[in-house]
Design an enzyme around this catalytic site. Structure first.
Site, short mmCIF file in Angstrom:
data_model
loop_
_atom_site.label_atom_id
_atom_site.label_comp_id
_atom_site.label_asym_id
_atom_site.label_seq_id
_atom_site.Cartn_x
_atom_site.Cartn_y
_atom_site.Cartn_z
CG ASP A 105 10.05 -8.74 7.43
OD1 ASP A 105 9.86 -9.14 6.27
OD2 ASP A 105 9.23 -8.05 8.05
CG ASP B 203 7.01 -4.14 -0.43
OD1 ASP B 203 6.33 -5.17 -0.33
OD2 ASP B 203 8.23 -4.10 -0.25
O1 1PR Z 1 4.64 -6.26 10.66
O2 1PR Z 1 2.46 -7.36 10.32
O3 1PR Z 1 2.65 -4.91 10.08
O4 1PR Z 1 3.63 -6.46 8.41
C1 1PR Z 1 4.39 -5.56 7.68
C2 1PR Z 1 4.72 -6.23 6.37
O5 1PR Z 1 5.37 -5.27 5.57
C3 1PR Z 1 5.67 -7.41 6.53
O6 1PR Z 1 5.25 -8.45 5.67
C4 1PR Z 1 7.02 -6.88 6.06
O7 1PR Z 1 7.75 -7.88 5.36
C5 1PR Z 1 6.60 -5.78 5.10
N1 1PR Z 1 7.56 -4.65 5.09
C6 1PR Z 1 7.72 -3.73 6.07
N2 1PR Z 1 8.65 -2.83 5.68
C7 1PR Z 1 9.06 -3.17 4.47
C8 1PR Z 1 10.04 -2.43 3.65
O8 1PR Z 1 10.40 -2.87 2.55
N3 1PR Z 1 10.52 -1.32 4.14
N4 1PR Z 1 8.54 -4.93 2.93
C9 1PR Z 1 8.38 -4.30 4.08
C10 1PR Z 1 8.86 -6.16 2.81
C11 1PR Z 1 9.82 -7.45 1.26
C12 1PR Z 1 9.10 -8.13 0.20
C13 1PR Z 1 9.67 -7.72 -1.14
C14 1PR Z 1 10.62 -8.84 -1.45
C15 1PR Z 1 10.94 -8.96 -2.90
N5 1PR Z 1 9.18 -6.24 1.52
O9 1PR Z 1 7.77 -7.90 0.28
O10 1PR Z 1 8.61 -7.59 -1.94
O11 1PR Z 1 11.81 -8.68 -0.71
O12 1PR Z 1 11.64 -7.86 -3.34
P1 1PR Z 1 12.65 -7.94 -4.58
O13 1PR Z 1 12.09 -8.96 -5.51
O14 1PR Z 1 12.61 -6.59 -5.16
O15 1PR Z 1 13.98 -8.34 -4.03
P2 1PR Z 1 3.34 -6.21 9.95
#
Ligand code: 1PR
Length: 565
Positions: free
Chosen positions: A417, A249
């Site tokens: 999400d 991320d």
């Molecule tokens: O909406 O098309 O602009 O895409 C934004 C992208 O960014 C989406 O794929 C969304 O999931 C991701 N995103 C937005 N905010 C966050 C955040 O964490 N604040 N991250 C985010 C999503 C989730 C996974 C993470 C897993 C594994 N992160 O990517 O890597 O949950 O984590 P873990 O193994 O530590 O539990 P758009």
């Protein structure tokens, strides 16, 4: 020998260029039109041509016609000079494809390309599989294809292996997916082609590329037709592996530097407690777990089967002005020779100066920078809401549709999400009764919930369930689903298997299980208890609590196919 690369205008051709640079062959020329092709004939060195890429059959053939390359390519193939086709560069050799009825291929191999049967497996065939040469007895004919290696495939259509058809005369190796056997490499006279992507197949793929270039340099001998009628019944189990994916991320920290961060339930700021008692959320700095390119390189070296880079705050601004992120993708793609998925801000957008950018343009910029797939989050939710409002009739305008039309559905991932919404089953009269999950674990007994989709990194909940979103995304043309869980993200409690099973049951495209991995056993559990194709983790890899090698060891020990480098 002079190397030429054919660029038909779609897909990630940059990956091949990066592989050649890595192998020490930076001296190649692109062919983009008939004029460039003429140069190939004009040089005094003997030429060798590689046609890389992915994308739809029709798009590739149309682009060859539009660029005046169709006939020159047919002539080149007939000339006896070395040709190496990759993925769509192999499929165009055939007469036709079920992907684009009415479109004629180059016709070198007088057989059709057909679709995989998705009754017993996910389609596209996306991931790592083995390739077995039909005649392994003569090492000089293997072209570097090793039966103990795995190669990266991504395609929904294939050349079925049938010893009674003329295609068998070309078949060099076969691969089994489910109970279907297809041709994974063709080889005859001057022509060699792979259905898989050597430029994305890690060290095994780079070896194969090096082998072909060196052979071409020394002057290839024309390969005879393989012996016909080698029957090869499918084995009880195919060689398709479970994929282990590392996710980064990425966002700007408070100093404006792009860093890899990691949240707990999507909150990426350090928590601190001034009094030592109360946890104050969202008050600290953005967590910094390292630099994106350095971490991508590290995970590639450790054997990650794929990497995912998500620009998690891209919804705030125009992604094409986000040059640092493009630069990160470019730099990562120079080091990483497994597939790269890039997400965040893939949508129609407007730059601050008023310039309109279509989603295809945004995706195209990432593909040219070295991405293999783009992942769409928020826009997918809005697109599925629109689809529902139009009685499930797609209008062709969503980012999923426009990008998959040009680059193929295998290049489009939808990132979901979801968040649990707890309800009282006795009184619930909402629309998601059929999708309710009833808690089974001791701490969840008596509870019930449905999964609601969110946008903008979990900030806004939308009136769409995960089942609706997954089905809608597949209908619009997505090739894969990245299934996160806001409830499990960063908790280390393990993957949400109820959620994963629910989504796997309603789609036939591959699904990536994401969020919650805390131990290597969690990967084994998710593969045992769901039929998901791949599993992703972030925090445990960044904090070096679990190594990718160890996850793979456990998955293999549990009896699953797994690529080990
Ligand atoms: O909406 O098309 O602009 O895409 C934004 C992208 O960014 C989406 O794929 C969304 O999931 C991701 N995103 C937005 N905010 C966050 C955040 O964490 N604040 N991250 C985010 C999503 C989730 C996974 C993470 C897993 C594994 N992160 O990517 O890597 O949950 O984590 P873990 O193994 O530590 O539990 P758009």
């Amino acid at each position: 020998m002079r190397l030429f690369l054919l660029d038909h205008g779609a897909g990630n051709v940059q990956s091949l260029a990066n592989s050649l640079a890595k192998l020490g062959y930076p001296d190649y020329k692109w062919i983009k039109n008939a004029h460039d092709f003429a140069q190939l004939h004009a040089i005094s060195d003997s030429p060798a041509l590689i046609f890389p890429g992915q994308g739809a059959f029709h798009t590739a053939i149309q682009s060859l016609h539009d660029r005046g390359l169709f006939e020159p390519l047919q002539e080149y193939l007939a000339s006896g000079k070395p040709y190496f086709g990759i993925c769509v560069g192999m499929q165009v050799l055939f007469a036709s494809s079920a992907e684009s009825p009415g479109t004629q291929g180059l016709g070198t191999i007088p057989c059709p390309i057909v679709r995989f049967d998705d009754a017993d497996k996910a389609v596209p065939h996306m991931g790592w599989n083995s390739a077995e040469c039909l005649d392994p007895s003569d090492p000089s004919t293997l072209e570097g294809v090793s039966s103990t290696s795995h190669y990266y495939f991504v395609h929904s259509y294939c050349a079925k292996y049938d010893p009674s058809t003329p295609a068998a005369e070309w078949a060099h190796s076969t691969t089994q997916y489910g109970q279907e056997l297809f041709i994974s490499t063709v080889r005859k006279q001057n022509i060699f082609a792979t259905q898989f992507h050597p430029e994305k197949s890690g060290p095994a793929g780079l070896n194969l590329l090096r082998h072909w270039i060196e052979q071409s340099r020394r002057g290839r001998t024309l390969a005879p037709s393989p012996a016909l009628c080698i029957t090869r019944p499918p084995k009880p189990k195919d060689g398709f592996t479970k994929r282990i994916i590392a996710c980064l991320d990425v966002r700007a920290n408070d100093d404006g530097d792009l860093v890899v961060t990691k949240g707990d339930q999507y909150d990426v700021r350090e928590k601190f407690s001034p009094s030592g008692a109360t946890v104050v959320r969202t008050a600290g700095a953005v967590r910094n777990l390292g630099k994106p390119v350095a971490l991508a390189d590290k995970y590639y070296t450790s054997g990650a089967d794929e990497l995912c880079l998500l620009n998690i705050t891209s919804f705030r601004h125009s992604p094409l002005r986000d040059q640092p992120m493009l630069a990160v993708v470019r730099a990562a793609a120079e080091k990483v020779f497994v597939p790269l998925t890039i997400g965040g801000g893939i949508k129609d957008s407007v730059d601050p100066d008023g310039t309109k950018r279509s989603a295809v343009e945004v995706a195209g910029a990432y593909f040219r920078a070295g991405a293999d797939k783009v992942s769409i989050g928020s826009e997918a939710v809005y697109a599925v809401e629109k689809l529902r409002a139009a009685n499930n009739v797609a209008d062709g305008t969503s980012a999923i549709e426009t990008i998959s039309k040009v680059y193929g559905s295998q290049a489009v991932v939808v990132s979901i999400d979801p968040k649990r919404v707890f309800i009282n089953p006795a009184t619930y009269d909402g629309p998601y009764r059929e999708e309710l999950v009833y808690g089974q674990d001791p701490d969840q007994r008596g509870k019930a919930w449905w999964y609601q989709c969110t946008v903008s990194g979990g900030r806004d909940a939308r009136p769409v369930s995960v089942v609706e979103l997954a089905k809608g995304a597949q209908k619009l043309g997505a090739g894969e689903i990245l299934l996160n869980s806001i409830d499990r993200d960063g908790t280390g409690l393990g993957f949400d298997r109820d959620l994963i099973r629910m989504v796997k049951n309603v789609v036939s495209i591959p699904v990536v299980a994401s969020s919650g991995a805390g131990t290597k056993e969690h990967f084994v559990d998710v593969f045992k208890e769901t039929n998901v194709e791949s599993a992703l983790a972030a925090g445990i890899f960044h904090r070096e609590e679990v190594r990718i090698e160890d996850v793979k060891g456990s998955v293999k020990e549990a009896g699953f196919n797994c690529r080990v480098i």
